[in-house]
Design an enzyme around this catalytic site. Structure first.
Site, PDB file in Angstrom:
ATOM      1  N   HIS A  96      -0.564 -20.920  -7.017  1.00 48.57           N
ATOM      2  CA  HIS A  96       0.739 -21.072  -7.676  1.00 48.57           C
ATOM      3  C   HIS A  96       1.825 -21.532  -6.726  1.00 48.57           C
ATOM      4  CE1 HIS A  96      -0.940 -18.058 -10.834  1.00 48.57           C
ATOM      5  NE2 HIS A  96      -1.337 -19.295 -11.053  1.00 48.57           N
ATOM      6  N   LEU A 139      -4.710  -0.047  -8.164  1.00 48.27           N
ATOM      7  CA  LEU A 139      -4.293   1.349  -8.423  1.00 48.27           C
ATOM      8  C   LEU A 139      -4.920   1.850  -9.720  1.00 48.27           C
ATOM      9  CD1 LEU A 139      -0.480   1.031  -7.570  1.00 48.27           C
ATOM     10  CD2 LEU A 139      -2.332   1.813  -6.073  1.00 48.27           C
TER      11      LEU A 139
END
Ligand code: BV8
Ligand code: ZN
Length: 253
Positions: A119, A222
């Site tokens: 990107h 996470l």
């Protein structure tokens, strides 16, 4: 056998390892992820709204100011133990490639060269009209507080506005970067996907592409982001904790 030990066993015999990273690997360097609420002047905006050519056309000073602010955050940030672990593995002799969705330069500053930026990167500036690269003076990149509207500088060739050298929504990815990423993913033994929510396409297709190419996919996040395939190993935790531990299992300090 723990997931960590399983991941270490796979890496111990891997010939080609590809790291695929998202905003989560830079979180512990103090760079907000896209799931964190925006702050300051941009607090009322959804990042996906600001990351478009339309938003830039509508309000160039708002979008340019946001990118200057993000650039300032990146310049003040340091690579964390997650970034350093990737370059340590390469220096320990593994064949390591890095594909990132991130527009910061923390992988490079941790010593990884030839990072595939799907990107683009914040540090490149180009003309919104003619796409030529624009070199800016340090004072043109200065922003002191997070509520500044900053009129973008102008291109010396066509007088178009300067824009960040990143890929906005509905813009094509740099063809070379995408082709390199696909080739790397299709020929690796292990893809380690770190700190990405897997929302934005086509980048988010890469882990599945690796699974289809019979690679093992190790997720570090996470939360559990696994796709439910037998070739995946899910390591729950922060990149700056999990990656050094994983290298420790491989005897890489
Ligand atoms: C394209 C650069 C072809 C800019 C970014 C309708 C019309 C047109 C297109 C589309 C459409 N519908 C869908 C699309 C495609 C669209 C898309 O995917 N949209 C989404 C919203 C559905 N994609 C595009 O437009 C792409 N181009 O398709 O071109 C085309 C051309 C014309 C017309 C049609 C198609 C271009 C997309 C590129 C957008 N640019 N960034 C900038 O950054 O300012 S995207 C940006 O968001 C990032 O680069 C990244 O890709 C994404 C954020 O994702 P993550 O990195 O995963 O970060 P996130 O915050 O989401 O998650 C963080 C994760 O880390 C979490 O899982 C968290 O748990 C974890 N984490 C947090 N802390 C830690 C941690 N993990 C470990 N340790 C920690 N400490
Ligand atoms: Zn121009």
């Amino acid at each position: 056998m723990t997931h960590m030990q399983k991941a270490a066993d796979v890496l111990a015999v891997a010939r080609r390892i590809v790291f695929f990273t998202g905003a989560g690997i830079s979180a512990e360097s103090g760079i907000p992820t896209f799931r964190d609420k925006l702050t300051g002047l941009w607090a009322t905006y959804d990042p996906q709204r600001l990351e478009t050519a339309d938003a830039f056309r509508e309000n160039p000073a708002l979008v340019w100011g946001w990118y200057l602010w993000r650039r300032r955050q990146v310049t003040l940030a340091q690579p964390n133990a997650g970034h350093h672990s990737i370059s340590k593995l390469a220096k320990a002799g593994w064949d390591v490639s890095v594909i990132t969705q991130n527009i910061d330069d923390l992988h490079e500053r941790a010593g990884v060269d030839a990072v595939v930026h799907l990107h683009g990167t914040l540090l490149n500036v180009k003309c919104f009209a003619c796409h030529r690269p624009i070199a800016l003076e340090p004072e043109q990149l200065r922003i002191s507080k997070e509520d500044e509207l900053v009129e973008p500088p102008r291109c010396s060739r066509c007088n178009g506005r300067a824009r960040p050298g990143v890929v906005w929504f509905r813009e094509n990815l740099p063809e070379g970067a995408w082709l390199s990423a696909v080739r790397l993913v299709r020929t690796c033994d292990v893809l380690i996907s770190i700190g990405t929510s897997g929302v934005v396409r086509p980048a988010a297709d890469l882990p599945e592409m690796a699974i289809r190419a019979k690679a093992t996919v190790i997720h570090v996040n996470l939360e559990d982001v696994s796709l439910g395939d037998g070739r995946e190993i899910m390591l729950i935790g922060s990149a700056a904790q999990v990656l050094p531990e994983l290298l420790g299992c491989l005897g890489v300090k």
